[in-house]
Design a protein around this motif. Structure first.
Motif, PDB file in Angstrom:
ATOM      1  N   ARG A   1       0.827  -1.217   0.000  1.00  0.00           N
ATOM      2  CA  ARG A   1       0.000   0.000   0.000  1.00  0.00           C
ATOM      3  C   ARG A   1       0.858   1.262   0.000  1.00  0.00           C
ATOM      4  N   ARG A   2       2.037   1.184   0.628  1.00  0.00           N
ATOM      5  CA  ARG A   2       2.940   2.336   0.728  1.00  0.00           C
ATOM      6  C   ARG A   2       4.299   1.954   0.145  1.00  0.00           C
ATOM      7  N   PRO A   3       4.430   1.879  -1.173  1.00  0.00           N
ATOM      8  CA  PRO A   3       5.680   1.386  -1.777  1.00  0.00           C
ATOM      9  C   PRO A   3       6.905   2.230  -1.465  1.00  0.00           C
ATOM     10  N   GLY A   4       6.730   3.497  -1.134  1.00  0.00           N
ATOM     11  CA  GLY A   4       7.887   4.333  -0.816  1.00  0.00           C
ATOM     12  C   GLY A   4       8.280   4.308   0.644  1.00  0.00           C
ATOM     13  N   LEU A   5       7.524   3.587   1.455  1.00  0.00           N
ATOM     14  CA  LEU A   5       7.754   3.568   2.896  1.00  0.00           C
ATOM     15  C   LEU A   5       8.718   2.445   3.273  1.00  0.00           C
ATOM     16  N   LYS A   6       9.702   2.773   4.091  1.00  0.00           N
ATOM     17  CA  LYS A   6      10.566   1.750   4.666  1.00  0.00           C
ATOM     18  C   LYS A   6       9.863   1.200   5.906  1.00  0.00           C
ATOM     19  N   VAL A   7       9.425  -0.050   5.841  1.00  0.00           N
ATOM     20  CA  VAL A   7       8.678  -0.634   6.956  1.00  0.00           C
ATOM     21  C   VAL A   7       9.404  -1.867   7.465  1.00  0.00           C
ATOM     22  N   GLU A   8       9.504  -1.975   8.779  1.00  0.00           N
ATOM     23  CA  GLU A   8      10.119  -3.132   9.434  1.00  0.00           C
ATOM     24  C   GLU A   8       9.176  -3.628  10.513  1.00  0.00           C
ATOM     25  N   VAL A   9       8.916  -4.926  10.514  1.00  0.00           N
ATOM     26  CA  VAL A   9       8.098  -5.546  11.550  1.00  0.00           C
ATOM     27  C   VAL A   9       8.980  -6.525  12.318  1.00  0.00           C
ATOM     28  N   ALA A  10       9.256  -6.217  13.578  1.00  0.00           N
ATOM     29  CA  ALA A  10      10.043  -7.087  14.443  1.00  0.00           C
ATOM     30  C   ALA A  10       9.093  -7.869  15.349  1.00  0.00           C
ATOM     31  N   VAL A  11       9.292  -9.178  15.435  1.00  0.00           N
ATOM     32  CA  VAL A  11       8.392 -10.051  16.190  1.00  0.00           C
ATOM     33  C   VAL A  11       9.148 -10.686  17.345  1.00  0.00           C
ATOM     34  N   LYS A  12       8.601 -10.525  18.547  1.00  0.00           N
ATOM     35  CA  LYS A  12       9.183 -11.110  19.748  1.00  0.00           C
ATOM     36  C   LYS A  12       8.082 -11.839  20.511  1.00  0.00           C
ATOM     37  N   GLY A  13       8.222 -13.143  20.634  1.00  0.00           N
ATOM     38  CA  GLY A  13       7.198 -13.883  21.363  1.00  0.00           C
ATOM     39  C   GLY A  13       7.596 -15.331  21.568  1.00  0.00           C
ATOM     40  N   ARG A  14       6.837 -15.997  22.403  1.00  0.00           N
ATOM     41  CA  ARG A  14       7.030 -17.427  22.648  1.00  0.00           C
ATOM     42  C   ARG A  14       5.784 -17.975  23.314  1.00  0.00           C
ATOM     43  N   ARG A  15       5.642 -19.260  23.260  1.00  0.00           N
ATOM     44  CA  ARG A  15       4.491 -19.917  23.873  1.00  0.00           C
ATOM     45  C   ARG A  15       4.472 -19.677  25.382  1.00  0.00           C
ATOM     46  N   GLY A  16       3.287 -19.373  25.919  1.00  0.00           N
ATOM     47  CA  GLY A  16       3.145 -19.216  27.360  1.00  0.00           C
ATOM     48  C   GLY A  16       3.639 -17.900  27.910  1.00  0.00           C
ATOM     49  N   LEU A  17       3.849 -16.909  27.045  1.00  0.00           N
ATOM     50  CA  LEU A  17       4.343 -15.614  27.514  1.00  0.00           C
ATOM     51  C   LEU A  17       3.221 -14.868  28.226  1.00  0.00           C
ATOM     52  N   GLY A  18       3.408 -14.565  29.505  1.00  0.00           N
ATOM     53  CA  GLY A  18       2.405 -13.862  30.296  1.00  0.00           C
ATOM     54  C   GLY A  18       2.439 -12.364  30.054  1.00  0.00           C
ATOM     55  N   THR A  19       1.428 -11.667  30.558  1.00  0.00           N
ATOM     56  CA  THR A  19       1.329 -10.229  30.326  1.00  0.00           C
ATOM     57  C   THR A  19       2.479  -9.475  30.988  1.00  0.00           C
ATOM     58  N   ALA A  20       2.818  -9.825  32.215  1.00  0.00           N
ATOM     59  CA  ALA A  20       3.928  -9.142  32.887  1.00  0.00           C
ATOM     60  C   ALA A  20       5.240  -9.395  32.162  1.00  0.00           C
ATOM     61  N   GLU A  21       5.438 -10.634  31.710  1.00  0.00           N
ATOM     62  CA  GLU A  21       6.661 -10.958  30.973  1.00  0.00           C
ATOM     63  C   GLU A  21       6.722 -10.206  29.647  1.00  0.00           C
ATOM     64  N   SER A  22       5.592 -10.138  28.951  1.00  0.00           N
ATOM     65  CA  SER A  22       5.584  -9.440  27.667  1.00  0.00           C
ATOM     66  C   SER A  22       5.762  -7.938  27.859  1.00  0.00           C
ATOM     67  N   ALA A  23       5.255  -7.390  28.965  1.00  0.00           N
ATOM     68  CA  ALA A  23       5.464  -5.967  29.253  1.00  0.00           C
ATOM     69  C   ALA A  23       6.946  -5.679  29.452  1.00  0.00           C
ATOM     70  N   ALA A  24       7.627  -6.546  30.195  1.00  0.00           N
ATOM     71  CA  ALA A  24       9.063  -6.374  30.399  1.00  0.00           C
ATOM     72  C   ALA A  24       9.822  -6.537  29.086  1.00  0.00           C
ATOM     73  N   LEU A  25       9.372  -7.482  28.267  1.00  0.00           N
ATOM     74  CA  LEU A  25      10.026  -7.719  26.982  1.00  0.00           C
ATOM     75  C   LEU A  25       9.895  -6.519  26.053  1.00  0.00           C
ATOM     76  N   LEU A  26       8.694  -5.955  25.976  1.00  0.00           N
ATOM     77  CA  LEU A  26       8.524  -4.829  25.058  1.00  0.00           C
ATOM     78  C   LEU A  26       9.313  -3.600  25.533  1.00  0.00           C
ATOM     79  N   GLU A  27       9.395  -3.404  26.845  1.00  0.00           N
ATOM     80  CA  GLU A  27      10.206  -2.290  27.352  1.00  0.00           C
ATOM     81  C   GLU A  27      11.680  -2.489  26.997  1.00  0.00           C
TER      82      GLU A  27
END
Length: 242
Positions: free
Chosen positions: A76-102
């Motif tokens: 949709r945006r051919p001139g845009l430089k877009v990067e999608v970084a994915v961080k996750g694993r099975r059983g990741l809890g909300t507190a753990e994911s909050a620490a991970l994203l920070e």
């Protein structure tokens, strides 16, 4: 039948998003950091969550919904430089994911964070307040970092619905999203609607067709999420949705 209250972008995106109910494509909150990044020509998206963000059961990494979303944005945006970084694993809890994203934001800033959470809390029957506390802390950290956030609730599953009390967690995610004025991608309701309409239903797909059905589900999720992001961007621009 669409009503006048349905945003134009949501109505037009309906067919592209696998016939998703239009109200589930509304952001309900602006995405200003995302708009600024797009205008500057470079957008980094951080996806954090459990196993679902990694595309289990698909034909390969390119079929997972974060990869499909990246491809949709790039098309949709051919001139845009877009990067999608994915961080996750099975059983990741909300507190753990909050620490991970920070930690990830401290390492490499992102303008948009897609935070999929709630499943682990529901499966393990954790206190809802525990999840809410972690969500509040994580969203405040994202705000301080200048990043937009989109919360993503659990995937619809008849098995999960039968074996866990999911509703309190879904309700809490809606309330937290509203309190912080961030969009909530209502994945549970979307997948349930698609299953009931026989658009895509991985749980009931015959085994030989399950990989193709999972690919289809991930593509539909990416299309719907792209529509929601466009709606949030248009709201941030303060103009009618395209």
């Amino acid at each position: 039948m669409l009503t006048a209250a349905v945003p134009l972008a949501a109505a037009r995106a309906q067919d592209r998003a696998c016939n998703a109910p239009p109200e589930l494509l509304e952001a309900g909150a602006p995405l200003p950091a995302t708009v600024r990044a797009v205008n500057a020509g470079s957008l980094r998206i951080l996806v954090v969550g459990g196993a679902s963000v990694l595309g289990p059961g698909t034909s390969g990494p390119a079929a997972a919904w974060p990869a499909r979303l990246e491809a949709l944005i790039a098309a949709r945006r051919p001139g845009l430089k877009v990067e999608v970084a994915v961080k996750g694993r099975r059983g990741l809890g909300t507190a753990e994911s909050a620490a991970l994203l920070e930690a990830e934001l401290a390492r490499a800033p992102a303008q948009l964070v897609l935070w999929a959470t709630g499943t682990e809390s529901a499966v393990r029957g954790r206190e809802v307040d525990e999840m809410v506390e972690a969500l509040n802390g994580g969203l405040e950290a994202l705000r301080s970092a200048g990043a937009d956030a989109v919360l993503i609730d659990p995937q619809f599953s008849r098995f999960l619905r039968t074996n866990a009390n999911v509703e309190p967690y879904l309700d809490a995610l809606r309330l937290v999203a509203g309190a912080h004025r961030v969009p909530l991608f209502r994945r549970w309701d979307l997948m349930r609607a698609w299953a009931e309409a026989e658009v895509v239903d991985v749980e009931r797909a015959p085994k030989p067709e399950r990989v193709a059905a999972t690919d289809r589900l991930n593509d539909c999720l990416a299309q719907a999420l792209a529509a929601l992001l466009r709606d949030g961007a248009a709201e941030a621009r303060g103009r009618p949705r395209p």
